[in-house]
Structures are given as C-alpha cells and as structure tokens.
Design an enzyme around this catalytic site. Structure first.
Site, PDB file in Angstrom:
ATOM      1  CE  LYS A  13       4.812  -0.258 -14.397  1.00 51.98           C
ATOM      2  NZ  LYS A  13       4.207   0.086 -15.347  1.00 51.98           N
ATOM      3  NE  ARG A  88       2.798   5.219 -11.341  1.00 51.54           N
ATOM      4  CZ  ARG A  88       2.537   3.402 -11.000  1.00 51.54           C
ATOM      5  NH1 ARG A  88       3.987   2.970 -10.680  1.00 51.54           N
ATOM      6  NH2 ARG A  88       1.254   2.799 -11.656  1.00 51.54           N
ATOM      7  NE  ARG A 127      -4.315  -5.165 -13.156  1.00 53.55           N
ATOM      8  CZ  ARG A 127      -2.698  -4.135 -13.033  1.00 53.55           C
ATOM      9  NH1 ARG A 127      -2.151  -4.610 -13.317  1.00 53.55           N
ATOM     10  NH2 ARG A 127      -3.355  -2.733 -12.952  1.00 53.55           N
ATOM     11  NE  ARG A 170      -4.044   2.516 -12.155  1.00 54.84           N
ATOM     12  CZ  ARG A 170      -4.186   1.177 -12.479  1.00 54.84           C
ATOM     13  NH1 ARG A 170      -4.984   0.443 -12.459  1.00 54.84           N
ATOM     14  NH2 ARG A 170      -3.499   0.349 -12.321  1.00 54.84           N
TER      15      ARG A 170
HETATM   16  P1  AMP Z   1       0.494   0.235  -9.641  1.00 56.75           P
HETATM   17  O1  AMP Z   1       0.532  -1.301  -9.461  1.00 56.75           O
HETATM   18  O2  AMP Z   1       2.880   0.439 -10.239  1.00 56.75           O
HETATM   19  O3  AMP Z   1      -0.120   0.139 -11.324  1.00 56.75           O
HETATM   20  O4  AMP Z   1       0.376   1.332  -8.921  1.00 56.75           O
HETATM   21  C1  AMP Z   1      -0.926   1.183  -8.244  1.00 56.75           C
HETATM   22  C2  AMP Z   1      -0.692   2.911  -7.509  1.00 56.75           C
HETATM   23  O5  AMP Z   1      -0.256   3.144  -6.404  1.00 56.75           O
HETATM   24  C3  AMP Z   1      -0.490   3.767  -8.640  1.00 56.75           C
HETATM   25  O6  AMP Z   1      -1.244   3.992  -9.124  1.00 56.75           O
HETATM   26  C4  AMP Z   1      -0.222   4.920  -8.223  1.00 56.75           C
HETATM   27  O7  AMP Z   1      -1.359   5.498  -6.650  1.00 56.75           O
HETATM   28  C5  AMP Z   1       0.298   4.386  -7.008  1.00 56.75           C
HETATM   29  N1  AMP Z   1       1.676   4.659  -7.026  1.00 56.75           N
HETATM   30  C6  AMP Z   1       2.773   3.077  -7.056  1.00 56.75           C
HETATM   31  N2  AMP Z   1       3.834   3.163  -7.429  1.00 56.75           N
HETATM   32  C7  AMP Z   1       3.867   4.839  -7.400  1.00 56.75           C
HETATM   33  C8  AMP Z   1       4.641   5.683  -7.027  1.00 56.75           C
HETATM   34  N3  AMP Z   1       6.479   5.691  -7.694  1.00 56.75           N
HETATM   35  N4  AMP Z   1       4.664   6.742  -7.620  1.00 56.75           N
HETATM   36  C9  AMP Z   1       3.597   7.661  -6.466  1.00 56.75           C
HETATM   37  N5  AMP Z   1       2.267   6.897  -6.801  1.00 56.75           N
HETATM   38  C10 AMP Z   1       2.533   5.517  -6.990  1.00 56.75           C
END
Ligand code: AMP
Length: 309
Positions: A13, A88, A127, A170
């Site tokens: 993404k 999410r 990554r 995750r």
């Molecule tokens: P990402 O970079 O999108 O993988 O997000 C990293 C972490 O940020 C996730 O594992 C969550 O802990 C938190 N996070 C990101 N987006 C959200 C969201 N929309 N709602 C809740 N937690 C989020």
C-alpha cells in the site's frame, strides 16, 4: 482521485500510494506515517500510540480519526487523496464516510491489494525504511551491501513492528478487524481488487487502471431499443442474402481438383460405370434367358401330341 488502499501489512500500500502521489500529485495520507511522526516528535498522542504500535495492535479509533480529520482538512487534500492504512475497521469506515460527507468529497474507489501470506511475511521481514524521508526499501530487491537511503544517505532502519514476532500479530489483527472491510466496500459497490504480486511497475499499472476506471452509474446508461420495423427489414435482408449466396454458388465454377483427387475421382467413376454396365448386362442376359425358356416351353407345347379323346 479520492481512493482508499486496502490490504494486509506488506501488501505494498505504502509503495504504491507513493507512486500514485508522484504521478498524479494527489497526497498520500498514511495513518501509519502520521502516527510514526507523532511518535518521533514525542507528542502526548505519540507516546500513547508507541506501545500499541510496537505490539502490532491497532491504535484507538479516536486518536487515528483525529489525525486523519486534520490531514484531510488541509488545502492539498481538496483535489483528492490516497488513504493508506485507514480505515482499518468498520467503525473507522463509518467515521470516514461521515467525515467525507461533511467535506463534500465522496470516495471514488477502494482498491484492495491482494497478496498471499508467504509474500507478505517475506516483504515485511526484508523491509527497511529511511528515518529521514520515509522512503521504503526491501533487502530482497536492493543491491547487496547497500544500507543507506539513495535520496539523503541516511542509514536505513527496520521498523520495530516489522520484527518477526510482531508481524504475526499484525497479520492476525488484519484478518480479524480489517478484512471485514472487503465485504463492506464490496456491498457499497466501491471495491476493486488488484493482484499485488509481481513486479512493482506491473502492480502499479494495475493500480492505475483500477483507480482511474470510472464505474458508470445505472441512471446514466441508455439502453437503445431496436425497432420492430428494423428487425423485420433485417430479417428480410438476411433472407435475401441467403438466396443470393445460393444463386452465386449455383453460378460458381467448379473448384479445381488436385491431380490425386482427380485420379481418385476418375477411378471411382469408372468403377461405378463398370458396375452399371455389369448390371445392364446381367439384366440383358436375364432377359435373353427368359426369352429362351419361353421359346423352349412353346416348342415343347407344339411337339406334344394331343391326347385322343
Ligand atoms: P502501517 O504503517 O499502516 O502498517 O501501520 C503501522 C501501525 O500503526 C499499525 O500496526 C497500527 O498499530 C497503527 N495504525 C496505522 N493505521 C491505523 C489505523 N487506521 N487504526 C489503528 N491503528 C493504526
């Protein structure tokens, strides 16, 4: 372009939305980046979020929604946005719908990047990120020995939540809380699934066509009716053309035969001729034999002495 990118952690993404942003000048709005920024700046919100993020769990809806609301209200988002990692869960999706309603900016599409689990795990484990500019790299596609960012030379880092034990958590959270959004957006007619495996540029092409394809609403589709008169005339002309074809075929000269076919044909013909003449001969013979036996019978009758009465 007002789109949401949906997909498991590691589905690409972030990378794909960065590419869309660069090409179409529409800002990437990543909830993960906004949270990481808050953590890095050490804000109150960031301090709250850090532990939750490092455990692979979702940060509370209020915190994330506050960040998204603020970001989408900025002028550059007025021309569109690419939402990456938000929403999410179903509650976040509903909050987003009312926020976009207030802003008068409805979603155009939701793109789901579809990637199998083994690929996700491999990508997440490999990554690396630039702590300065946020550019994402992967050790599997980087030239060997490179450990710094090509843009600013900063030492690349592995995210705390990309460690193996957190990755599993995750993915589990994605399945339980985020996956239901696939059906949610599908029911709203917004979902488009993009195959997320393969070369980066190939996936990007698929993303582009999915993002730019505009569904036509049913009230704009005009179905033309074919009039009955036209149908009749069509039927007439079809009949006429059939007759024409037959006539042409009758007039058409016989097709040239190959030598072998001609020989075969001739042999067949002479065989048939022989058979026919044999039949004729046997008929004649038969007739002659019949005539003979009649004559013989007549002779017999003639020579037979009449019995005296
Ligand atoms: P990402 O970079 O999108 O993988 O997000 C990293 C972490 O940020 C996730 O594992 C969550 O802990 C938190 N996070 C990101 N987006 C959200 C969201 N929309 N709602 C809740 N937690 C989020």
């Amino acid at each position: 372009m007002r789109i949401v990118l949906l997909g498991a952690p590691g589905s690409g993404k972030g990378t794909q939305s960065q590419k869309l942003q660069a090409k179409y000048g529409v800002p990437q709005v990543s909830s993960g980046d906004l949270l990481r920024d808050a953590v890095a700046r050490g804000t109150e919100l960031g301090l709250k979020a850090k532990a939750v993020m490092n455990a692979g769990q979702l940060v509370s809806d209020d915190i994330v929604l506050g960040l998204i609301r603020e970001r989408l209200s900025r002028p550059d988002a007025a021309k569109g946005f690419i939402l990456d990692g938000f929403p999410r869960n179903i509650d976040q999706a509903n909050s987003l719908a009312s926020l976009l309603d207030t802003l008068g900016q409805p979603l155009d599409a939701v793109l789901l990047l579809d990637v199998q689990r083994e690929t996700l795990v491999k990508r997440l484990a490999g990554r690396r990120m630039c702590p300065k500019c946020g550019t994402v790299y992967n050790v599997h596609s980087m030239p060997g020995g490179v450990t710094t960012c090509a843009k600013d030379g900063a030492e690349l880092q592995q995210r705390a939540d990309d460690k193996e034990e957190v990755v599993a958590k995750r993915l589990e959270v994605y399945e339980q809380q985020t996956r239901p959004l696939v059906e949610h957006y599908s029911n709203l007619g917004l979902l488009r699934v993009v195959a997320g495996e393969g070369e980066l540029d190939e996936v990007f092409e698929r993303m582009e066509s999915a993002a730019l394809a505009r569904p036509v609403s049913t009230d704009k589709i005009a179905v033309r009716r074919v009039s009955t008169r036209k149908q009749k005339s069509t039927a007439k002309s079809a009949g006429a053309s059939q007759r024409d074809t037959k006539r042409k075929a009758a007039r058409a000269p016989a097709k040239k035969m190959s030598k072998a076919a001609a020989k075969k044909g001739a042999a067949k013909q002479s065989k048939a001729k022989r058979k026919a003449s044999a039949r004729k001969t046997s008929k004649k013979k038969g007739a002659r034999t019949a005539k003979k036996s009649v004559r013989r019978a007549a002779k017999k009758r003639a020579v037979k002495p009449r019995s005296k009465k």
